[in-house]
Design a protein around this motif. Sequence first.
Motif, PDB file in Angstrom:
ATOM      1  N   ALA A  67       0.787  -1.202   0.098  1.00 36.49           N
ATOM      2  CA  ALA A  67      -0.165  -0.027   0.016  1.00 36.49           C
ATOM      3  C   ALA A  67       0.830   1.071   0.011  1.00 36.49           C
ATOM      4  N   VAL A  68       0.518   2.519  -0.655  1.00 35.26           N
ATOM      5  CA  VAL A  68       1.022   3.479  -0.755  1.00 35.26           C
ATOM      6  C   VAL A  68       1.546   4.010   0.992  1.00 35.26           C
ATOM      7  N   ALA A  69       0.687   3.840   1.822  1.00 37.84           N
ATOM      8  CA  ALA A  69       0.979   4.356   3.330  1.00 37.84           C
ATOM      9  C   ALA A  69       2.390   3.375   3.656  1.00 37.84           C
ATOM     10  N   ASP A  70       2.360   2.124   3.403  1.00 31.31           N
ATOM     11  CA  ASP A  70       3.563   1.244   3.658  1.00 31.31           C
ATOM     12  C   ASP A  70       4.656   2.027   3.093  1.00 31.31           C
ATOM     13  N   LEU A  71       4.494   2.201   1.679  1.00 31.89           N
ATOM     14  CA  LEU A  71       5.737   2.523   0.824  1.00 31.89           C
ATOM     15  C   LEU A  71       6.387   4.071   1.546  1.00 31.89           C
ATOM     16  N   MET A  72       5.235   4.853   1.970  1.00 35.59           N
ATOM     17  CA  MET A  72       5.855   6.171   2.576  1.00 35.59           C
ATOM     18  C   MET A  72       6.492   6.027   4.068  1.00 35.59           C
ATOM     19  N   GLY A  73       6.012   4.638   4.516  1.00 40.47           N
ATOM     20  CA  GLY A  73       6.743   4.471   5.836  1.00 40.47           C
ATOM     21  C   GLY A  73       8.151   4.013   5.785  1.00 40.47           C
ATOM     22  N   LEU A  74       8.700   3.642   4.653  1.00 39.88           N
ATOM     23  CA  LEU A  74       9.941   2.943   4.477  1.00 39.88           C
ATOM     24  C   LEU A  74      11.005   4.042   4.981  1.00 39.88           C
ATOM     25  N   GLN A  75      11.912   3.521   5.528  1.00 42.00           N
ATOM     26  CA  GLN A  75      13.026   4.290   6.111  1.00 42.00           C
ATOM     27  C   GLN A  75      14.343   3.667   5.827  1.00 42.00           C
ATOM     28  N   LYS A  76      15.368   4.441   6.207  1.00 48.41           N
ATOM     29  CA  LYS A  76      16.799   3.820   6.034  1.00 48.41           C
ATOM     30  C   LYS A  76      16.825   2.625   6.978  1.00 48.41           C
ATOM     31  N   GLY A  77      17.337   1.348   6.559  1.00 42.47           N
ATOM     32  CA  GLY A  77      17.296   0.139   7.240  1.00 42.47           C
ATOM     33  C   GLY A  77      16.113  -0.614   7.171  1.00 42.47           C
ATOM     34  N   SER A  78      14.830  -0.004   6.727  1.00 46.40           N
ATOM     35  CA  SER A  78      13.573  -0.933   6.294  1.00 46.40           C
ATOM     36  C   SER A  78      13.802  -2.028   5.353  1.00 46.40           C
ATOM     37  N   THR A  79      13.410  -3.403   5.559  1.00 42.78           N
ATOM     38  CA  THR A  79      13.383  -4.548   4.981  1.00 42.78           C
ATOM     39  C   THR A  79      12.051  -4.625   4.008  1.00 42.78           C
ATOM     40  N   VAL A  80      12.231  -5.000   2.892  1.00 44.70           N
ATOM     41  CA  VAL A  80      10.983  -5.270   1.870  1.00 44.70           C
ATOM     42  C   VAL A  80      11.148  -6.559   1.572  1.00 44.70           C
ATOM     43  N   ALA A  81      10.048  -7.575   1.716  1.00 43.15           N
ATOM     44  CA  ALA A  81       9.975  -8.805   1.356  1.00 43.15           C
ATOM     45  C   ALA A  81       9.709  -8.810   0.287  1.00 43.15           C
ATOM     46  N   LEU A  82      10.123  -9.658  -0.556  1.00 44.43           N
ATOM     47  CA  LEU A  82      10.147 -10.058  -2.196  1.00 44.43           C
ATOM     48  C   LEU A  82       9.159 -11.300  -2.229  1.00 44.43           C
ATOM     49  N   ASN A  83       8.724 -11.579  -3.460  1.00 43.00           N
ATOM     50  CA  ASN A  83       8.100 -12.515  -3.863  1.00 43.00           C
ATOM     51  C   ASN A  83       8.869 -13.969  -3.713  1.00 43.00           C
ATOM     52  N   ARG A  84      10.178 -13.849  -3.869  1.00 45.24           N
ATOM     53  CA  ARG A  84      11.273 -14.835  -4.112  1.00 45.24           C
ATOM     54  C   ARG A  84      11.950 -15.425  -2.834  1.00 45.24           C
ATOM     55  N   ARG A  85      12.326 -16.569  -2.662  1.00 43.50           N
ATOM     56  CA  ARG A  85      13.010 -17.125  -1.615  1.00 43.50           C
ATOM     57  C   ARG A  85      14.511 -17.302  -2.040  1.00 43.50           C
ATOM     58  N   ILE A  86      15.268 -17.530  -1.150  1.00 41.93           N
ATOM     59  CA  ILE A  86      16.717 -17.270  -1.198  1.00 41.93           C
ATOM     60  C   ILE A  86      16.944 -18.927  -1.927  1.00 41.93           C
ATOM     61  N   GLY A  87      17.659 -18.851  -3.015  1.00 46.76           N
ATOM     62  CA  GLY A  87      17.927 -19.919  -3.724  1.00 46.76           C
ATOM     63  C   GLY A  87      17.012 -20.250  -5.019  1.00 46.76           C
ATOM     64  N   GLU A  88      16.026 -19.384  -5.181  1.00 49.09           N
ATOM     65  CA  GLU A  88      15.070 -19.407  -6.356  1.00 49.09           C
ATOM     66  C   GLU A  88      15.973 -18.791  -7.467  1.00 49.09           C
ATOM     67  N   PRO A  89      15.489 -19.133  -8.614  1.00 46.38           N
ATOM     68  CA  PRO A  89      16.252 -18.401  -9.639  1.00 46.38           C
ATOM     69  C   PRO A  89      15.853 -17.058 -10.070  1.00 46.38           C
ATOM     70  N   VAL A  90      16.525 -15.992 -10.320  1.00 50.46           N
ATOM     71  CA  VAL A  90      16.264 -14.730 -10.813  1.00 50.46           C
ATOM     72  C   VAL A  90      15.788 -14.568 -12.217  1.00 50.46           C
ATOM     73  N   ASP A  91      15.387 -13.609 -12.896  1.00 51.54           N
ATOM     74  CA  ASP A  91      14.883 -13.295 -13.993  1.00 51.54           C
ATOM     75  C   ASP A  91      15.798 -12.630 -14.718  1.00 51.54           C
ATOM     76  N   VAL A  92      16.208 -12.918 -15.993  1.00 45.08           N
ATOM     77  CA  VAL A  92      17.081 -12.113 -16.840  1.00 45.08           C
ATOM     78  C   VAL A  92      16.371 -11.411 -17.881  1.00 45.08           C
ATOM     79  N   VAL A  93      16.119 -10.018 -17.802  1.00 40.73           N
ATOM     80  CA  VAL A  93      15.257  -9.359 -18.869  1.00 40.73           C
ATOM     81  C   VAL A  93      15.999  -8.544 -19.719  1.00 40.73           C
ATOM     82  N   VAL A  94      15.827  -8.525 -21.046  1.00 36.86           N
ATOM     83  CA  VAL A  94      16.369  -7.719 -22.073  1.00 36.86           C
ATOM     84  C   VAL A  94      15.302  -7.054 -23.011  1.00 36.86           C
ATOM     85  N   ASN A  95      15.463  -5.741 -22.537  1.00 41.23           N
ATOM     86  CA  ASN A  95      14.583  -4.703 -23.304  1.00 41.23           C
ATOM     87  C   ASN A  95      13.010  -5.130 -22.860  1.00 41.23           C
ATOM     88  N   GLY A  96      13.035  -5.447 -21.791  1.00 46.85           N
ATOM     89  CA  GLY A  96      11.617  -5.902 -21.467  1.00 46.85           C
ATOM     90  C   GLY A  96      10.970  -7.032 -21.502  1.00 46.85           C
TER      91      GLY A  96
END
Length: 128
Positions: A67-96
Amino acid sequence: MAKTKVEAELDQPDEQLDRAIEELRGVLHEEEQRPEMAARAAASANSSVIMNIPVDVQIILGSTEMAVADLMGLQKGSTVALNRRIGEPVDVVVNGRKIARGEITVLESDPSRFGVRLTEIIAGTKGA
């Protein structure tokens, strides 16, 4: 001031990449039909054009929605959880376009840097 045709084309990186891919397909098709030596010469001449096209390469570690409210509450040191876990592959994107998946690795030549080792090439996909 009006743009020249070349300047207008340079503003269209996806169209430029598509044209380069089509040209490469044409060269490969011609290579199948020509004698070996003539095909190599044609491919070499055309590949130099393709190899000079700049592309935007991104490695996507993951994403999240908030939510925008959560985004606005981010500060130095904040952690943002991503939709991937450690060890999962990353995507390589070229020109979208997602073209590959890979795994994060530490560079042997410089342990203070990391890179991506490609583990899968994705053929013929459009969009990320």
